[in-house]
Design a protein around this motif. Structure first.
Motif, PDB file in Angstrom:
ATOM      1  N   PHE A 148       4.940  11.906 -15.485  1.00  0.00           N
ATOM      2  CA  PHE A 148       5.672  12.079 -16.738  1.00  0.00           C
ATOM      3  C   PHE A 148       5.178  11.056 -17.755  1.00  0.00           C
TER       4      PHE A 148
ATOM      5  N   ARG B 299      15.123  14.530 -12.832  1.00  0.00           N
ATOM      6  CA  ARG B 299      13.891  15.088 -12.263  1.00  0.00           C
ATOM      7  C   ARG B 299      14.108  15.369 -10.783  1.00  0.00           C
TER       8      ARG B 299
ATOM      9  N   TRP C 274      14.698  16.726 -20.170  1.00  0.00           N
ATOM     10  CA  TRP C 274      14.712  15.668 -21.181  1.00  0.00           C
ATOM     11  C   TRP C 274      15.792  15.970 -22.222  1.00  0.00           C
TER      12      TRP C 274
ATOM     13  N   VAL D 153       4.443  16.089 -19.493  1.00  0.00           N
ATOM     14  CA  VAL D 153       4.062  15.858 -18.104  1.00  0.00           C
ATOM     15  C   VAL D 153       2.564  16.058 -17.949  1.00  0.00           C
TER      16      VAL D 153
END
Length: 448
Positions: free
Chosen positions: A248, A257, A268, A299
């Protein structure tokens, strides 16, 4: 007769003097050999860097043909208005631009990754399905103090920036209220960045409604990474992919996550208070896009290939292994009262240098850890067998093999460490130096 004996004694003094300093001379010769062995080590390090550059070139070549890493900025609205100025007594009318970012920007994405190969190198690429939802309003535009009556709402542009247009798989449209607008290629000078798509829309209803909801879907190809710009007053991104080693990146880490061996999901949430630009940008051509770029997040899906970095770190310890190996050979030569030629020292040193070439070549095919094990075993077997053939005694050969085994294990542990690498390296060198000092004091340096 007495005179003859005195002359003979005088002739023996130079030879005795040479024997007295023979160990010192041998140390000097060994030092010169170590310096000479730095030449092949420099060549090997250059080869490691060259292979690393070749890997980067291969990845860039595949990415250029598939689609580059994507950074998505949008959607947002561009509004134009007339700007009246006077030049040499003549009135001129030019066009001003205002950018309006959405109140909500919700992104739901699914990535399907696959591996493409270029020779021995692997490149991770992906195909994505992204859904964008949210709404626009004039609340922030009113706060900015612009003249709403001068705005050309009937000729507004919905802008959507991408890094690489080749990644678009099908036509893109956006639904505003109940109206659907198709995007056109290029930005027509109305976007933050020059690459992307835009759609001219009649947004007069925005002046009448408090909220203008939108929804759009896009199928997008890319490689290695995907990033987003948090343009919304509230930006939420939910991303899933069949990739087990995500990294990330960007200015914000995910709030949540879940990473497994085969896939990951991440969420997010970024507020407008978390970034360094407002919801309305007037005359954006005078505003640097760097602030928007600095707020990006996403990412990285690169294939975890670290063999070149690890090979480089391993090669930095080559001088240590060569010095210690030569030191042990030298101590063995003295204690076992045998003679080892300088050429034999050189051959052992070349075998130690060959370890790094083996490590580099094998790691490109079987991975670093297995390559390190195989290269170390081959080198230990070669040097230990050679010492056995030279001295013809098993104990010194086993000692040499054991020393090399300990050194290679020690260096392997060092290159795996990150936080404690310096501490472990310093303590290890201290112990090694102490051991050398201990054994060196047992040697009579001035007598054969």
């Amino acid at each position: 007769m007495d005179n003859l004996n005195e002359n003979l004694n005088g002739m023996e003094k130079p030879a005795g003097c040479f024997h007295r300093f023979s160990k010192t001379i041998k140390v000097v010769v060994i030092a010169v050999l170590v310096l000479l062995l730095l030449i092949p080590m420099v060549m090997i390090e250059d080869m490691i860097r060259e292979r690393g550059r070749t890997q980067v070139d291969a990845i860039e070549e595949v990415s250029q043909k598939w689609s580059l890493a994507q950074t998505i900025t949008g959607p947002y609205i561009n509004l134009q208005y007339p700007v009246v100025s006077v030049d040499n007594g003549k009135q001129k009318v030019s066009i001003g631009n205002v950018l309006l970012f959405p109140d909500e920007l919700f992104i739901d994405g699914q990535l399907r990754t696959e591996i493409l190969k270029r020779g021995i190198y692997e490149v991770n690429v992906y195909q994505s399905e992204l859904v964008f939802k949210g709404s626009f309003s004039l609340e922030e535009l009113k706060k900015s103090g612009v003249d709403l009556d001068a705005m050309r709402f009937d000729r507004a542009a919905i802008c959507f920036n991408l890094t690489d247009m080749r990644g678009i798989n099908e036509q893109i449209s956006i639904m505003l209220n109940d109206s659907v607008y198709m995007f056109e290629p290029g930005m027509d000078g109305r976007g933050i960045k020059g690459t992307g798509v835009h759609a001219v829309a009649d947004l007069t209803a925005l002046k009448e409604n408090k909220k203008l909801p939108y929804e759009m879907k896009i199928k997008l190809k890319g490689s290695q990474s995907i990033n987003f710009s948090p343009l919304g007053k509230t930006t939420k991104v939910n991303l899933k992919a069949n990739w087990g080693t995500p990294s990330f990146t960007g200015n914000y880490l995910p709030d949540n996550r879940n990473v497994t061996e085969n896939d990951f999901s991440a969420q997010w949430q970024v507020l407008n208070l978390n970034r360094n630009y407002s919801q309305v940008i007037v005359d954006y051509r005078n505003t640097s896009a760097r602030d928007i770029d600095d707020s990006n997040f996403g990412v990285n899906l690169k294939v975890p290939v670290e063999q070149y970095q690890q090979s480089t770190r391993t090669a930095k310890y080559a001088i240590l292994i060569i010095l210690l190996t030569f030191t042990v050979i030298f101590f063995t030569e003295i204690m076992e009262k045998t003679r080892i030629h300088a050429l034999q020292y050189l051959l052992v040193g070349l075998a130690l240098c060959l370890f790094y070439s083996l490590l580099l070549s094998l790691s490109e095919h079987v991975g670093f850890n297995i390559a390190y094990l195989v290269s170390a075993l081959l080198t230990i077997g070669l040097v230990g067998g050679y010492m056995l053939g030279i001295i013809r005694k098993k104990k010194p050969a086993f000692i040499m093999s054991g020393l090399l085994s300990v050194l290679y294990i020690y260096i392997f542990i060092l290159i795996q460490l990150e936080t404690f690498a310096l501490l472990a390296g310093s303590l290890g060198l201290f112990v090694i130096l102490a051991a050398v000092m201990y054994f060196s004091k047992k040697i009579d340096w001035f007598n054969e």
